[in-house]
Design a protein around this motif. Sequence first.
Motif, short mmCIF file in Angstrom:
data_model
loop_
_atom_site.label_atom_id
_atom_site.label_comp_id
_atom_site.label_asym_id
_atom_site.label_seq_id
_atom_site.Cartn_x
_atom_site.Cartn_y
_atom_site.Cartn_z
N ARG A 108 -0.49 -43.41 -21.78
CA ARG A 108 -1.31 -42.48 -21.00
C ARG A 108 -1.42 -41.17 -21.77
O ARG A 108 -0.41 -40.50 -22.01
N VAL A 109 -2.64 -40.78 -22.13
CA VAL A 109 -2.89 -39.56 -22.90
C VAL A 109 -3.61 -38.56 -22.00
O VAL A 109 -4.58 -38.91 -21.32
N THR A 110 -3.14 -37.31 -22.00
CA THR A 110 -3.75 -36.29 -21.15
C THR A 110 -4.32 -35.11 -21.92
O THR A 110 -5.17 -34.40 -21.39
N GLU A 111 -3.88 -34.88 -23.15
CA GLU A 111 -4.41 -33.77 -23.94
C GLU A 111 -4.43 -34.11 -25.42
O GLU A 111 -3.53 -34.82 -25.91
N LEU A 112 -5.44 -33.59 -26.11
CA LEU A 112 -5.56 -33.73 -27.56
C LEU A 112 -5.71 -32.33 -28.15
O LEU A 112 -6.45 -31.49 -27.60
N TYR A 113 -5.06 -32.07 -29.29
CA TYR A 113 -5.15 -30.75 -29.91
C TYR A 113 -4.67 -30.84 -31.35
O TYR A 113 -4.02 -31.81 -31.75
N ALA A 114 -4.97 -29.80 -32.12
CA ALA A 114 -4.54 -29.75 -33.52
C ALA A 114 -3.38 -28.80 -33.71
O ALA A 114 -2.49 -29.04 -34.52
N ASP A 115 -3.41 -27.70 -32.96
CA ASP A 115 -2.38 -26.66 -33.08
C ASP A 115 -1.42 -26.77 -31.90
O ASP A 115 -1.79 -26.49 -30.76
N PRO A 116 -0.18 -27.21 -32.13
CA PRO A 116 0.76 -27.36 -31.01
C PRO A 116 1.12 -26.04 -30.33
O PRO A 116 1.57 -26.05 -29.18
#
Length: 402
Positions: free
Chosen positions: A265-273
Amino acid sequence: MRQEYTKKDYERVLSMELTESALIEKKMQAAYHMIRTDGRNRKNVRRRKSLRGLITGMSAAAAALALIVAVCEANPALAAKLPFIGNVFRTVGEDSGYAGDFEEDAVHLVQTDEVQEGGETESPYVQTDNGITFTVSECNYESMAMYLAVGIESEEGFSEELRTFARYGSYKKAPEEEMYQSYSILYMDSTSTADFSASGKGIYEGDPAAGTNSPYHIEGKFVDDHTFAGIIRVDLMNMSVLDETEGWKAIENAELPDKFIYTLRVTELYADPEKGERLSGNWDFTLDVALNHEHTVRKELHETNEEGVGIGTVTKTAYELYADLVLPEGKSEADYVVAVCDAEGKPLDSQAEYAEIYSVYDRDVSKVYVYVVDYFTYMEECKGNNYRNLPEKAVYQTEVVF
């Protein structure tokens, strides 16, 4: 961008049941006419004569290619999607930190003939939320890890800032790109479940908030401003389940059942943690896993030095190798490094987020040399180009033949 299609892509398109279309009919008739007439043109008689054998042998392939052209001209949405359907492993290639020919044993979850008019699909492995389409198209179920091939498409397009940080780890492009990794990383917030209950081994709950691991990044590349293709590695070496009598109990990799249900289950995607743009949504995938043990070899050593430091089991798959460290009571794994060299004596590269899981891709591992070294000694005297010091500095070493 020039699209590249595999033989399997062509075969899947050729197996589709196409709706009636005047354009498709016109293109197909033109293609068949070209093949029947062998492209006859009086001005090209001499050239045709020298290529007659080649044309005759390739007429079927020519028909297939002509049909592909016809279909894709009539359905641009399919043409854009086709390279990523069942082909992400090949598309990413070496643009990932994971090395291996994952497509060879891949299970294809999304087929070309599932794509409907307009590029839509009914597949549960293709999910769209908040303008982001997340696809899990292929899986490789190796015994030490699962590799998931994913495609992520943004309707609005990924921002330049996100793409730059994913590639370089900063918001400025590097003046010398060769100093940086050759791939991009997208991070994700996820939870996961590995359901082993059918085999009586309980359920693993991967939730970082609860202190258990779940996949947190995707390594790959931006194919264009709207599309990211990458690979998720699901670790199968560090799982534990809640036992009613014993509490939390680790499951040894060798004890994993051959078949189980895995949910991501994926809720967010991003490059900069730390900060920056975040893409939110709900993408939920359930996989029926059947582990592939065909290429797995385990060598039981259970040897130590006089202090009780050594190696228990060495496991090799088609893609990875792991040597299980044995320590006496009171010693910490953090105080030691397990280094492995190939048959030529050259150190293997790490494959995963765990530094001591090594890649065997394109290396001779018919025989390997395993070294256990004190952590500080390794960092100061054996790391990198100092690997030649390993035999002298190791507190334990052994040779393993596969």
